[in-house]
Design a protein around this motif. Sequence first.
Motif, PDB file in Angstrom:
ATOM      1  N   LEU A  27       8.557  -6.858  -6.235  1.00 61.92           N
ATOM      2  CA  LEU A  27       7.915  -8.153  -6.007  1.00 61.92           C
ATOM      3  C   LEU A  27       8.149  -9.010  -7.204  1.00 61.92           C
ATOM      4  O   LEU A  27       7.928  -8.684  -8.468  1.00 61.92           O
ATOM      5  N   GLU A  88       5.098 -13.683  -2.650  1.00 62.51           N
ATOM      6  CA  GLU A  88       5.936 -12.502  -2.061  1.00 62.51           C
ATOM      7  C   GLU A  88       5.087 -11.527  -1.679  1.00 62.51           C
ATOM      8  O   GLU A  88       4.116 -11.174  -2.229  1.00 62.51           O
ATOM      9  N   GLN A  90       4.735  -7.262   0.189  1.00 61.42           N
ATOM     10  CA  GLN A  90       5.547  -6.311   0.681  1.00 61.42           C
ATOM     11  C   GLN A  90       4.506  -5.120   1.344  1.00 61.42           C
ATOM     12  O   GLN A  90       3.526  -5.005   0.718  1.00 61.42           O
TER      13      GLN A  90
END
Length: 139
Positions: A27, A88, A90
């Motif tokens: 990240l 971002e 994930q």
Amino acid sequence: MRLFAWAALAACICAAPTLAAPQISALGTPAAPTAAASDPQAAAAVRVAMRQETLPPGGSLPEHRQSGERYLYVVAGRLKVSNLVTGEEQVVEAGKMAAEQPGDWHVAVALGAQAATFYVIDRGPADGAATTAANNDGN
């Protein structure tokens, strides 16, 4: 799974002074090399802490940031790790690992119907200042 966690902990603690620390960047942007990568004495002054967390389905860690490196290794379930600075996200499943960038705000949420169990591995200066978890209201 515990064997991997212990191996990761040992790798963080026992890294050879002549080798630079790995720069995992799941990240955010890649971290710049630190002074510890070129100074053997600085490399020795590192503190590594590890703890296990379990979040119920839909549960989350509060918004947090730390000045050191943080890795999340998922043992069971699925975890969504979001960088609130860059946007971002994930999704990390069992057997996978995520890294959080120092200084950025993050949040982690358990996805699906199963609880998420994971190890939090913090690496920073030996004085203990690297891990500073906090939420938005400063508590």
